[in-house]
Design a protein around this motif. Structure first.
Motif, PDB file in Angstrom:
ATOM      1  N   GLY A   1       0.755  -1.050   0.225  1.00 19.51           N
ATOM      2  CA  GLY A   1      -0.392   0.248   0.243  1.00 19.51           C
ATOM      3  C   GLY A   1       0.963   0.991  -0.026  1.00 19.51           C
ATOM      4  N   GLY A   2       2.295   0.796  -0.426  1.00 17.18           N
ATOM      5  CA  GLY A   2       2.954   2.457  -0.225  1.00 17.18           C
ATOM      6  C   GLY A   2       3.210   3.250  -1.165  1.00 17.18           C
ATOM      7  N   GLU A   3       2.462   2.821  -2.425  1.00 19.06           N
ATOM      8  CA  GLU A   3       2.316   3.868  -3.859  1.00 19.06           C
ATOM      9  C   GLU A   3       0.831   4.516  -3.378  1.00 19.06           C
ATOM     10  OE1 GLU A   3      -0.811   0.355  -4.186  1.00 19.06           O
ATOM     11  OE2 GLU A   3       1.238   0.379  -3.361  1.00 19.06           O
ATOM     12  N   ARG A   4       0.898   4.468  -1.925  1.00 22.97           N
ATOM     13  CA  ARG A   4       0.350   6.137  -1.891  1.00 22.97           C
ATOM     14  C   ARG A   4       0.603   7.356  -1.395  1.00 22.97           C
ATOM     15  NH1 ARG A   4      -2.618   2.530   2.551  1.00 22.97           N
ATOM     16  NH2 ARG A   4      -3.908   1.947   2.017  1.00 22.97           N
ATOM     17  N   THR A   5       2.169   7.076  -1.725  1.00 22.17           N
ATOM     18  CA  THR A   5       2.962   7.899  -1.712  1.00 22.17           C
ATOM     19  C   THR A   5       3.452   8.645  -2.533  1.00 22.17           C
ATOM     20  OG1 THR A   5       5.161   6.578  -1.092  1.00 22.17           O
ATOM     21  CG2 THR A   5       4.851   6.613   1.242  1.00 22.17           C
ATOM     22  N   THR A   6       3.230   7.897  -3.928  1.00 22.88           N
ATOM     23  CA  THR A   6       3.736   8.356  -5.099  1.00 22.88           C
ATOM     24  C   THR A   6       2.356   8.981  -6.025  1.00 22.88           C
ATOM     25  OG1 THR A   6       2.259   6.486  -6.011  1.00 22.88           O
ATOM     26  CG2 THR A   6       4.435   6.171  -5.053  1.00 22.88           C
ATOM     27  N   SER A   7       1.769   9.358  -4.902  1.00 25.96           N
ATOM     28  CA  SER A   7       0.780  10.472  -5.297  1.00 25.96           C
ATOM     29  C   SER A   7       0.452  12.083  -5.032  1.00 25.96           C
ATOM     30  CB  SER A   7      -0.759  10.134  -5.489  1.00 25.96           C
ATOM     31  OG  SER A   7      -0.918   9.374  -3.886  1.00 25.96           O
ATOM     32  N   ASP A   8      -0.128  12.848  -4.967  1.00 30.18           N
ATOM     33  CA  ASP A   8       0.013  14.234  -4.574  1.00 30.18           C
ATOM     34  C   ASP A   8      -0.022  13.913  -2.852  1.00 30.18           C
ATOM     35  OD1 ASP A   8       1.762  14.806  -5.559  1.00 30.18           O
ATOM     36  OD2 ASP A   8       0.358  16.158  -7.248  1.00 30.18           O
ATOM     37  N   PRO A   9      -0.431  14.752  -1.847  1.00 33.76           N
ATOM     38  CA  PRO A   9      -1.386  14.801  -0.772  1.00 33.76           C
ATOM     39  C   PRO A   9      -2.073  14.937  -0.468  1.00 33.76           C
ATOM     40  CG  PRO A   9       1.115  14.891  -0.557  1.00 33.76           C
ATOM     41  CD  PRO A   9       1.355  14.502  -1.974  1.00 33.76           C
TER      42      PRO A   9
ATOM     43  N   GLY B   1      -6.261   4.422  10.618  1.00 34.71           N
ATOM     44  CA  GLY B   1      -5.049   3.260  10.173  1.00 34.71           C
ATOM     45  C   GLY B   1      -6.232   2.616   9.048  1.00 34.71           C
ATOM     46  N   ASN B   2      -6.763   2.565   8.196  1.00 35.84           N
ATOM     47  CA  ASN B   2      -8.114   2.385   6.471  1.00 35.84           C
ATOM     48  C   ASN B   2      -8.629   1.424   7.846  1.00 35.84           C
ATOM     49  OD1 ASN B   2      -7.818   2.037   4.609  1.00 35.84           O
ATOM     50  ND2 ASN B   2      -6.806  -0.108   4.644  1.00 35.84           N
ATOM     51  N   ALA B   3      -9.283   1.664   9.359  1.00 37.25           N
ATOM     52  CA  ALA B   3     -10.204   1.241   9.765  1.00 37.25           C
ATOM     53  C   ALA B   3     -11.974   1.433   9.301  1.00 37.25           C
ATOM     54  CB  ALA B   3     -10.737   1.689  11.294  1.00 37.25           C
ATOM     55  N   HIS B   4     -12.430   0.550   8.703  1.00 39.97           N
ATOM     56  CA  HIS B   4     -14.089   0.770   8.344  1.00 39.97           C
ATOM     57  C   HIS B   4     -14.890   1.872   9.836  1.00 39.97           C
ATOM     58  CE1 HIS B   4     -17.707   0.905   6.790  1.00 39.97           C
ATOM     59  NE2 HIS B   4     -18.183   0.409   8.074  1.00 39.97           N
ATOM     60  N   LEU B   5     -15.270   2.999   9.069  1.00 39.90           N
ATOM     61  CA  LEU B   5     -15.910   4.030   9.923  1.00 39.90           C
ATOM     62  C   LEU B   5     -17.299   4.104   9.828  1.00 39.90           C
ATOM     63  CD1 LEU B   5     -14.906   6.424  12.277  1.00 39.90           C
ATOM     64  CD2 LEU B   5     -14.637   7.933   9.447  1.00 39.90           C
ATOM     65  N   MET B   6     -18.082   4.103  10.101  1.00 42.08           N
ATOM     66  CA  MET B   6     -20.027   4.118  10.276  1.00 42.08           C
ATOM     67  C   MET B   6     -20.145   6.083  10.768  1.00 42.08           C
ATOM     68  SD  MET B   6     -20.726   1.369  10.022  1.00 42.08           S
ATOM     69  CE  MET B   6     -22.419   0.738  10.635  1.00 42.08           C
ATOM     70  N   ASP B   7     -21.575   6.335   9.843  1.00 43.74           N
ATOM     71  CA  ASP B   7     -21.989   7.732   9.468  1.00 43.74           C
ATOM     72  C   ASP B   7     -20.849   7.965  10.830  1.00 43.74           C
ATOM     73  OD1 ASP B   7     -21.572   7.258   7.326  1.00 43.74           O
ATOM     74  OD2 ASP B   7     -23.302   7.335   7.047  1.00 43.74           O
ATOM     75  N   TYR B   8     -21.745   7.580  12.234  1.00 44.93           N
ATOM     76  CA  TYR B   8     -22.454   7.878  13.847  1.00 44.93           C
ATOM     77  C   TYR B   8     -21.368   7.887  14.184  1.00 44.93           C
ATOM     78  CZ  TYR B   8     -21.987   3.366  15.723  1.00 44.93           C
ATOM     79  OH  TYR B   8     -21.243   2.008  15.981  1.00 44.93           O
TER      80      TYR B   8
ATOM     81  N   LEU C   1       0.860  -2.916   6.335  1.00 45.55           N
ATOM     82  CA  LEU C   1       0.268  -4.812   5.267  1.00 45.55           C
ATOM     83  C   LEU C   1      -0.740  -4.816   3.941  1.00 45.55           C
ATOM     84  CD1 LEU C   1      -0.145  -6.821   8.817  1.00 45.55           C
ATOM     85  CD2 LEU C   1       1.963  -6.314   7.518  1.00 45.55           C
ATOM     86  N   GLY C   2      -0.478  -3.358   4.050  1.00 43.68           N
ATOM     87  CA  GLY C   2      -1.625  -3.791   2.361  1.00 43.68           C
ATOM     88  C   GLY C   2      -3.029  -2.502   2.654  1.00 43.68           C
ATOM     89  N   TYR C   3      -3.745  -2.659   1.615  1.00 50.02           N
ATOM     90  CA  TYR C   3      -4.901  -2.022   1.634  1.00 50.02           C
ATOM     91  C   TYR C   3      -6.085  -2.975   2.345  1.00 50.02           C
ATOM     92  CZ  TYR C   3      -3.334   1.335  -2.137  1.00 50.02           C
ATOM     93  OH  TYR C   3      -2.690   2.235  -2.975  1.00 50.02           O
ATOM     94  N   ALA C   4      -5.945  -4.079   2.414  1.00 49.24           N
ATOM     95  CA  ALA C   4      -6.135  -4.873   2.908  1.00 49.24           C
ATOM     96  C   ALA C   4      -6.760  -5.611   4.179  1.00 49.24           C
ATOM     97  CB  ALA C   4      -6.597  -6.313   1.909  1.00 49.24           C
ATOM     98  N   TYR C   5      -5.601  -4.811   4.772  1.00 48.40           N
ATOM     99  CA  TYR C   5      -5.836  -4.461   6.173  1.00 48.40           C
ATOM    100  C   TYR C   5      -5.650  -3.037   7.111  1.00 48.40           C
ATOM    101  CZ  TYR C   5      -2.696  -9.044   5.190  1.00 48.40           C
ATOM    102  OH  TYR C   5      -3.033 -10.162   5.595  1.00 48.40           O
ATOM    103  N   SER C   6      -6.380  -3.630   8.298  1.00 44.94           N
ATOM    104  CA  SER C   6      -6.510  -2.104   9.228  1.00 44.94           C
ATOM    105  C   SER C   6      -5.392  -1.916  10.166  1.00 44.94           C
ATOM    106  CB  SER C   6      -7.836  -1.521   8.996  1.00 44.94           C
ATOM    107  OG  SER C   6      -8.836  -2.566  10.367  1.00 44.94           O
ATOM    108  N   ASP C   7      -5.314  -0.431  10.911  1.00 44.92           N
ATOM    109  CA  ASP C   7      -4.756  -1.294  12.155  1.00 44.92           C
ATOM    110  C   ASP C   7      -5.694  -1.896  13.720  1.00 44.92           C
ATOM    111  OD1 ASP C   7      -2.311   0.171  10.849  1.00 44.92           O
ATOM    112  OD2 ASP C   7      -3.059   1.968  11.223  1.00 44.92           O
ATOM    113  N   LYS C   8      -6.968  -1.343  13.300  1.00 44.96           N
ATOM    114  CA  LYS C   8      -7.673  -2.043  13.896  1.00 44.96           C
ATOM    115  C   LYS C   8      -8.019  -3.610  13.762  1.00 44.96           C
ATOM    116  CE  LYS C   8     -12.424  -1.464  15.358  1.00 44.96           C
ATOM    117  NZ  LYS C   8     -13.867  -1.121  14.730  1.00 44.96           N
ATOM    118  N   ALA C   9      -7.743  -3.724  13.095  1.00 46.30           N
ATOM    119  CA  ALA C   9      -7.961  -5.392  13.047  1.00 46.30           C
ATOM    120  C   ALA C   9      -6.389  -5.767  13.121  1.00 46.30           C
ATOM    121  CB  ALA C   9      -8.497  -5.979  11.439  1.00 46.30           C
ATOM    122  N   ILE C  10      -5.270  -5.604  13.303  1.00 47.99           N
ATOM    123  CA  ILE C  10      -4.479  -6.039  12.924  1.00 47.99           C
ATOM    124  C   ILE C  10      -4.160  -6.265  14.855  1.00 47.99           C
ATOM    125  CG2 ILE C  10      -1.765  -5.803  13.105  1.00 47.99           C
ATOM    126  CD1 ILE C  10      -2.585  -4.356  10.419  1.00 47.99           C
ATOM    127  N   GLY C  11      -4.604  -5.764  15.371  1.00 48.75           N
ATOM    128  CA  GLY C  11      -4.460  -6.090  16.758  1.00 48.75           C
ATOM    129  C   GLY C  11      -4.107  -5.249  17.843  1.00 48.75           C
TER     130      GLY C  11
END
Length: 298
Positions: free
Chosen positions: A12-20, A88-95, A216-226
């Motif tokens: 998921g480091g390709e995010r750094t290649t695009s403009d912030p 950390g790429n965690a899923h966020l509910m509207d509330y 650990l890539g796009y499919a992972y979130s810091d919340k899920a890693i533990g």
């Protein structure tokens, strides 16, 4: 040999290649309420340049001035980028969104820097990255989410753990976001991003390995890693800095010749490999046929 660029993209480091993502709607002048705000205002009056700064350009170029879009679209993009990075790429509910902070950002009452600090102090962040995490895990995530890098040493982690124990997690967030490093790197109007994929000035080489362990890539979130530290072994007397690739990573190997541009071999090499493959299959078929004929004849 594995290409460092291919490793970056697989995590998921390709995010750094695009403009912030940036956003700046000129906010009204307000009285400084903290020492950090006073110092920041003083720097602005002196027209000192502040972020975003590429650390690989340190000592060769000065920080460049910030040019940020002020449109509603840019604000929404910056908000989503801030949630993705700080949470950390965690899923966020509207509330679970910080609606009041979003409104203040759009109206120009606060800057991206203040928005980042606000959501880092939110109940969502406290619940997922502080309350149930070990102290070391909390601090290493703070480094990633707020400064866009991993800790450089155990002493960095220990200092912030001590600050957290003495003054609370909010003090750690204030110390990081109000730091000179944050301002020089991101300024007031740029959303933080993971910047330690590249060799930053003054950063140890092992930073790359630690970054891979934390991202650990796009499919992972810091919340899920533990809740356990991902870098604890890296700072031990016998560190283990082996890069563990995400499942299903399709690594691209580094070219063996400068002629292999774009990560692909020349056409002649491809043709030779094809011919050799076909010849090998023919030879295998011939051997199998001889063995089978001998078996039948006997």
């Amino acid at each position: 040999m594995i290409s460092s660029q291919s490793i970056i993209t697989k995590f998921g480091g390709e995010r750094t290649t695009s403009d912030p993502s940036k956003f700046d709607r000129k906010s009204p002048i307000k009285i400084a309420s903290t020492s950090a705000e006073f110092l920041q205002a003083s720097c602005e009056k002196l027209s000192l340049p502040m972020g975003p700064r590429l650390h690989e350009e340190c000592e060769t170029k000065v920080p460049r001035g910030e040019l940020a879009d002020s449109s509603v679209e840019a604000c929404q993009k910056a908000i989503e980028a801030a949630y993705a990075h700080v949470y950390g790429n965690a899923h966020l509910m509207d509330y679970e969104r910080s609606v009041e902070l979003e409104s203040q950002l759009l109206n120009g009452e606060i800057a991206i820097k203040d928005f980042v600090k606000g959501i880092a102090k939110s109940e969502f962040y406290q619940r997922n990255f502080y309350a149930n995490c070990s102290p070391m895990r909390t601090i290493e995530l703070d480094f990633k989410h707020l400064l866009g890098r991993v800790p450089y040493s155990q002493s960095e982690i220990s200092n912030f753990i001590a600050l957290q124990a003495e003054s609370g997690h909010g003090a750690v967030i204030d110390a990081m976001v109000d730091s000179a490093e944050y301002l020089e790197t991101f300024g007031k109007h740029t959303v933080p991003y993971m910047r330690s994929w590249k060799s930053s000035a003054g950063a140890p080489q092992v930073t790359f390995n630690r970054t891979a362990a934390m991202s650990l890539g796009y499919a992972y979130s810091d919340k899920a890693i533990g809740a356990a530290s991902q870098l604890n072994q890296s700072f031990s007397p016998q560190p283990n800095n082996i890069i563990v690739f995400p499942n299903g990573s399709d690594l691209e190997y580094m070219e063996m010749s400068m002629a292999w541009s774009g990560g692909r071999p020349p056409k002649i090499v491809t043709k030779i490999a094809t011919v050799l493959t076909i010849a090998g299959l023919i030879e295998v078929t011939r051997v199998v046929a001889i063995v089978a004929f001998s078996a039948v004849a006997s």
